[in-house]
Design an enzyme around this catalytic site. Structure first.
Site, PDB file in Angstrom:
ATOM      1  N   ARG A 172       9.060  -7.700   5.116  1.00  0.00           N
ATOM      2  CA  ARG A 172       9.516  -6.107   5.073  1.00  0.00           C
ATOM      3  C   ARG A 172       9.498  -5.696   6.418  1.00  0.00           C
ATOM      4  O   ARG A 172       9.648  -4.384   6.581  1.00  0.00           O
ATOM      5  CB  ARG A 172       8.473  -5.356   4.083  1.00  0.00           C
ATOM      6  CG  ARG A 172       6.892  -5.314   4.909  1.00  0.00           C
ATOM      7  CD  ARG A 172       6.294  -4.027   4.896  1.00  0.00           C
ATOM      8  NE  ARG A 172       5.311  -4.092   6.042  1.00  0.00           N
ATOM      9  CZ  ARG A 172       4.473  -3.102   6.232  1.00  0.00           C
ATOM     10  NH1 ARG A 172       4.221  -2.242   5.451  1.00  0.00           N
ATOM     11  NH2 ARG A 172       3.619  -3.256   7.081  1.00  0.00           N
TER      12      ARG A 172
ATOM     13  N   ARG B 213      -1.000  -7.188  13.886  1.00  0.00           N
ATOM     14  CA  ARG B 213      -1.434  -6.209  12.772  1.00  0.00           C
ATOM     15  C   ARG B 213      -2.523  -6.841  11.850  1.00  0.00           C
ATOM     16  O   ARG B 213      -3.340  -6.099  11.547  1.00  0.00           O
ATOM     17  CB  ARG B 213      -0.136  -5.434  12.153  1.00  0.00           C
ATOM     18  CG  ARG B 213      -0.215  -4.122  11.993  1.00  0.00           C
ATOM     19  CD  ARG B 213       0.951  -3.519  11.287  1.00  0.00           C
ATOM     20  NE  ARG B 213       1.807  -3.000  12.140  1.00  0.00           N
ATOM     21  CZ  ARG B 213       3.440  -3.052  12.112  1.00  0.00           C
ATOM     22  NH1 ARG B 213       3.713  -3.722  11.048  1.00  0.00           N
ATOM     23  NH2 ARG B 213       3.841  -2.647  12.998  1.00  0.00           N
TER      24      ARG B 213
ATOM     25  N   ARG C   2       9.506  -3.968   9.871  1.00  0.00           N
ATOM     26  CA  ARG C   2      10.398  -2.686  10.189  1.00  0.00           C
ATOM     27  C   ARG C   2      11.399  -3.286  11.112  1.00  0.00           C
ATOM     28  O   ARG C   2      10.720  -4.287  12.017  1.00  0.00           O
ATOM     29  CB  ARG C   2       9.588  -1.595  10.499  1.00  0.00           C
ATOM     30  CG  ARG C   2       9.045  -0.778   9.330  1.00  0.00           C
ATOM     31  CD  ARG C   2       8.221   0.267   9.941  1.00  0.00           C
ATOM     32  NE  ARG C   2       6.877  -0.025  10.573  1.00  0.00           N
ATOM     33  CZ  ARG C   2       5.731   0.023  10.010  1.00  0.00           C
ATOM     34  NH1 ARG C   2       5.558   0.216   8.787  1.00  0.00           N
ATOM     35  NH2 ARG C   2       4.533  -0.255  10.783  1.00  0.00           N
TER      36      ARG C   2
ATOM     37  N   LYS D 157       0.743  -1.287   0.007  1.00  0.00           N
ATOM     38  CA  LYS D 157       0.013  -0.089   0.019  1.00  0.00           C
ATOM     39  C   LYS D 157       0.882   1.215  -0.005  1.00  0.00           C
ATOM     40  O   LYS D 157       0.689   2.249  -0.875  1.00  0.00           O
ATOM     41  CB  LYS D 157      -0.894   0.026   1.457  1.00  0.00           C
ATOM     42  CG  LYS D 157      -2.171   0.159   0.856  1.00  0.00           C
ATOM     43  CD  LYS D 157      -3.205   0.163   2.346  1.00  0.00           C
ATOM     44  CE  LYS D 157      -2.483  -0.303   3.550  1.00  0.00           C
ATOM     45  NZ  LYS D 157      -2.583   0.216   4.913  1.00  0.00           N
TER      46      LYS D 157
ATOM     47  N   ARG E 176      -9.494   3.153   9.244  1.00  0.00           N
ATOM     48  CA  ARG E 176      -8.953   1.859   9.530  1.00  0.00           C
ATOM     49  C   ARG E 176      -9.902   0.962  10.340  1.00  0.00           C
ATOM     50  O   ARG E 176      -9.988  -0.026  10.762  1.00  0.00           O
ATOM     51  CB  ARG E 176      -7.792   1.857  10.488  1.00  0.00           C
ATOM     52  CG  ARG E 176      -6.164   2.042  10.045  1.00  0.00           C
ATOM     53  CD  ARG E 176      -5.713   0.765   9.524  1.00  0.00           C
ATOM     54  NE  ARG E 176      -4.483   0.425  10.242  1.00  0.00           N
ATOM     55  CZ  ARG E 176      -3.403   0.896   9.513  1.00  0.00           C
ATOM     56  NH1 ARG E 176      -3.414   2.145   8.974  1.00  0.00           N
ATOM     57  NH2 ARG E 176      -1.866   0.598   9.934  1.00  0.00           N
TER      58      ARG E 176
END
Ligand code: AMP
Length: 194
Positions: A138, A151, A140, A14, A89
């Site tokens: 990916r 998440r 972080r 995104k 969200r």
């Protein structure tokens, strides 16, 4: 005046796509995650409060987020369109977007304003197994696997109902997010109205 929301699971690409489309459409890329991370880095009161939620992969409470988005959308660069990435969200936040837009339309003297005509929703669809793999790749530096899994769980329970919400209102542009980055960008460009 282009207004876009970007919706999709964590790891759908995104952020990358939002940045590309904002640039080519010449509208500001407004990422609530980026704004929050900047608050955390500067240790503002909002950042200090938001951090624990972010570290756990939970949503930061709405009362902290709504004001932040309201203020950002009042800035000069957002008066001729915007791209919202990572917001809304949940249903409360989606209702808030409608309210802001309706207020603006009324102020502009538009009779019978209909917020569903005012923006498009780009939904990046990615199969579940790919989401998990990508999110872990990916991750972080400060992400733990637990945070990432949480998440995804939060996305499923709180954010994914918005897909149906916008689909029913005819605003949803469903994009296959399981292609190369360049092909995803092309698909989005083809789908958004010109
Ligand atoms: P993102 O960069 O969009 O993945 O966001 C990173 C984290 O910031 C999320 O896991 C949430 O904790 C928080 N966050 C970002 N946007 C929102 C939002 N619209 N509402 C609540 N929390 C958010």
């Amino acid at each position: 005046m282009r207004k876009l929301l970007f919706l999709g699971p964590p790891g759908a690409g995104k952020g990358t796509q939002a940045a590309r489309i904002a640039e080519s459409s010449n509208i500001p890329h407004i990422s609530t995650g980026d704004i929050l991370r900047s608050h955390v880095a500067r240790q503002t009161p909002l950042g200090v409060e938001a951090k624990s939620y972010m570290d756990r992969g939970e949503l930061v409470p709405d009362q902290l987020i709504l004001n932040m988005v309201d203020e950002r959308l009042q800035e000069a660069d957002a008066q001729n369109g915007w791209l919202l990435d990572g917001f809304p969200r949940n249903v409360t936040q989606a209702t808030f977007v409608d309210k802001l837009i309706l207020e603006k339309m009324k102020t502009a003297g538009i009779a019978n304003p209909d917020s569903s005509q005012a923006f498009q929703v780009v939904y990046l669809e990615v199969p579940d197994e790919v989401i998990l793999q990508r999110a872990l790749e990916r991750g972080r530096a400060d992400d733990t696997k637990e945070t990432i899994l949480n998440r995804i769980q939060v996305y499923r329970s709180e954010t994914s109902p918005l897909v149906e919400f916008y689909r029913e209102r005819g605003q949803l542009l469903e994009i296959n997010g399981n292609q190369s980055m360049d092909d995803v960008t092309k698909s989005i460009k083809n789908a958004i109205s010109h």
